[in-house]
Design a protein around this motif. Sequence first.
Motif, PDB file in Angstrom:
ATOM      1  N   ARG A 180       0.814  -1.224   0.000  1.00 12.42           N
ATOM      2  CA  ARG A 180       0.000   0.000   0.000  1.00 12.42           C
ATOM      3  C   ARG A 180       0.843   1.268   0.000  1.00 12.42           C
ATOM      4  O   ARG A 180       0.647   2.171  -0.818  1.00 12.42           O
ATOM      5  CB  ARG A 180      -0.914  -0.018   1.234  1.00 12.42           C
ATOM      6  CG  ARG A 180      -1.802   1.191   1.380  1.00 12.42           C
ATOM      7  CD  ARG A 180      -2.613   1.121   2.664  1.00 12.42           C
ATOM      8  NE  ARG A 180      -1.820   1.410   3.852  1.00 12.42           N
ATOM      9  CZ  ARG A 180      -1.523   2.640   4.281  1.00 12.42           C
ATOM     10  NH1 ARG A 180      -1.937   3.695   3.606  1.00 12.42           N
ATOM     11  NH2 ARG A 180      -0.804   2.811   5.374  1.00 12.42           N
ATOM     12  N   GLN A 238       0.654   3.914  -2.989  1.00 19.07           N
ATOM     13  CA  GLN A 238      -0.029   5.192  -2.734  1.00 19.07           C
ATOM     14  C   GLN A 238       0.944   6.365  -2.826  1.00 19.07           C
ATOM     15  O   GLN A 238       0.596   7.437  -3.318  1.00 19.07           O
ATOM     16  CB  GLN A 238      -0.699   5.160  -1.356  1.00 19.07           C
ATOM     17  CG  GLN A 238      -1.894   4.210  -1.307  1.00 19.07           C
ATOM     18  CD  GLN A 238      -2.624   4.231   0.026  1.00 19.07           C
ATOM     19  OE1 GLN A 238      -2.091   4.720   1.026  1.00 19.07           O
ATOM     20  NE2 GLN A 238      -3.832   3.698   0.055  1.00 19.07           N
ATOM     21  N   THR A 242      -2.057   8.804  -4.263  1.00 20.73           N
ATOM     22  CA  THR A 242      -3.484   8.523  -4.042  1.00 20.73           C
ATOM     23  C   THR A 242      -3.665   7.889  -2.668  1.00 20.73           C
ATOM     24  O   THR A 242      -2.689   7.446  -2.053  1.00 20.73           O
ATOM     25  CB  THR A 242      -4.008   7.546  -5.122  1.00 20.73           C
ATOM     26  OG1 THR A 242      -5.382   7.275  -4.894  1.00 20.73           O
ATOM     27  CG2 THR A 242      -3.267   6.221  -5.117  1.00 20.73           C
ATOM     28  N   THR A 253      -6.243   5.577  -2.556  1.00 20.43           N
ATOM     29  CA  THR A 253      -7.019   4.394  -2.951  1.00 20.43           C
ATOM     30  C   THR A 253      -6.399   3.135  -2.347  1.00 20.43           C
ATOM     31  O   THR A 253      -5.170   2.990  -2.362  1.00 20.43           O
ATOM     32  CB  THR A 253      -7.033   4.272  -4.501  1.00 20.43           C
ATOM     33  OG1 THR A 253      -7.525   5.497  -5.030  1.00 20.43           O
ATOM     34  CG2 THR A 253      -7.909   3.127  -4.974  1.00 20.43           C
ATOM     35  N   SER A 256      -5.937  -2.936  -2.633  1.00 15.55           N
ATOM     36  CA  SER A 256      -6.768  -3.981  -3.256  1.00 15.55           C
ATOM     37  C   SER A 256      -7.439  -3.460  -4.530  1.00 15.55           C
ATOM     38  O   SER A 256      -7.762  -4.236  -5.427  1.00 15.55           O
ATOM     39  CB  SER A 256      -7.821  -4.475  -2.270  1.00 15.55           C
ATOM     40  OG  SER A 256      -8.557  -3.371  -1.796  1.00 15.55           O
ATOM     41  N   ARG A 257      -7.636  -2.134  -4.609  1.00 16.14           N
ATOM     42  CA  ARG A 257      -8.227  -1.575  -5.830  1.00 16.14           C
ATOM     43  C   ARG A 257      -7.164  -1.097  -6.810  1.00 16.14           C
ATOM     44  O   ARG A 257      -7.418  -0.999  -8.010  1.00 16.14           O
ATOM     45  CB  ARG A 257      -9.182  -0.424  -5.461  1.00 16.14           C
ATOM     46  CG  ARG A 257     -10.477  -0.992  -4.917  1.00 16.14           C
ATOM     47  CD  ARG A 257     -11.590   0.018  -4.730  1.00 16.14           C
ATOM     48  NE  ARG A 257     -11.591   1.130  -5.655  1.00 16.14           N
ATOM     49  CZ  ARG A 257     -11.882   2.384  -5.280  1.00 16.14           C
ATOM     50  NH1 ARG A 257     -12.171   2.654  -4.037  1.00 16.14           N
ATOM     51  NH2 ARG A 257     -11.891   3.344  -6.179  1.00 16.14           N
ATOM     52  N   LEU A 258      -5.995  -0.775  -6.298  1.00 11.43           N
ATOM     53  CA  LEU A 258      -4.939  -0.285  -7.193  1.00 11.43           C
ATOM     54  C   LEU A 258      -4.305  -1.430  -7.982  1.00 11.43           C
ATOM     55  O   LEU A 258      -3.936  -1.267  -9.141  1.00 11.43           O
ATOM     56  CB  LEU A 258      -3.844   0.429  -6.381  1.00 11.43           C
ATOM     57  CG  LEU A 258      -4.215   1.769  -5.756  1.00 11.43           C
ATOM     58  CD1 LEU A 258      -3.083   2.254  -4.849  1.00 11.43           C
ATOM     59  CD2 LEU A 258      -4.495   2.816  -6.839  1.00 11.43           C
ATOM     60  N   ARG A 259      -4.136  -2.556  -7.336  1.00 14.86           N
ATOM     61  CA  ARG A 259      -3.357  -3.646  -7.945  1.00 14.86           C
ATOM     62  C   ARG A 259      -4.069  -4.202  -9.191  1.00 14.86           C
ATOM     63  O   ARG A 259      -5.282  -4.102  -9.325  1.00 14.86           O
ATOM     64  CB  ARG A 259      -3.079  -4.785  -6.957  1.00 14.86           C
ATOM     65  CG  ARG A 259      -4.275  -5.567  -6.491  1.00 14.86           C
ATOM     66  CD  ARG A 259      -3.989  -7.042  -6.316  1.00 14.86           C
ATOM     67  NE  ARG A 259      -3.804  -7.708  -7.575  1.00 14.86           N
ATOM     68  CZ  ARG A 259      -4.817  -8.141  -8.345  1.00 14.86           C
ATOM     69  NH1 ARG A 259      -6.068  -7.954  -7.981  1.00 14.86           N
ATOM     70  NH2 ARG A 259      -4.555  -8.755  -9.490  1.00 14.86           N
TER      71      ARG A 259
END
Length: 252
Positions: free
Chosen positions: A191, A195, A200, A202, A205-208
């Motif tokens: 993370r 980030q 960000t 975000t 889990s949503r970036l990957r």
Amino acid sequence: MGRTVNIAEDIKAVLHFYQSLGFDRLPIKTVTSKELRVTSKKKNKSFEPRTPNSELSSSRVTRHASRDKEAALAALREEIGDCQRCKLSKGRKNIVFGEGNPGAVLMFIGEAPGREEDIQARPFVGDAGKLLTRLIEKMGFKREEVYIGNIVKCRPPQNREPEEDEIRTCLPFIQRQVEIISPKVIVSLGRISAQTLIGTKTPISRLRGGFYEYKGIPLMPTFHPAYLLRNPKDKWLVWEDAQRVMERLKDK
Ligand code: URA
């Protein structure tokens, strides 16, 4: 009969490959009979048996480090010196600058050194590092062919996450390492790294799983290997991310 033996060997090789990555089950996608009919009508090369190694070797790209990059990294290390720029300097044993091939096409950026890294002054040499090394090798590289660095270069006490002021203070150094190495693809681990580099909040889990850009370089965020040690079932997702990275390296 000869072909039967080959298929069995192919399957064995694939199973060994996944087992060596630490998987204890296979990611079998259920295919409906309709999907199967459509797929099998297509003249598709993907039906040719491919062992993991043949896939990996075709995506392997290396280049030799120039003396300039080596010298620029050495100068940067010298500039960092016996850094006291933030409070992490108080508890650390060693600065973990980063290591690998200055001419690497692939660069991994983690979060911060842990206990073992602090002792050895090398990134990713503890248990999480061993998992990362295995991933790198499964991607078709030797560890020393890629470059590995961190967002902050000193171990936070009790392995807590680095704080914003610590990240802000140390960030210019990993930025300069990226500029010098100029890899074709960056993989951010966890993370904090994703980030920070993407800018960000975000969740990871949503970036990957998809590419971002960091100073014009494709960046793939993925889970941190320490997270994978606690959540081995998510190794599949990291392997998917790694395969996207290998594809991108082939294109370049
Ligand atoms: N975790 C990191 O993020 N970096 C290291 O170097 C080791 C563990």
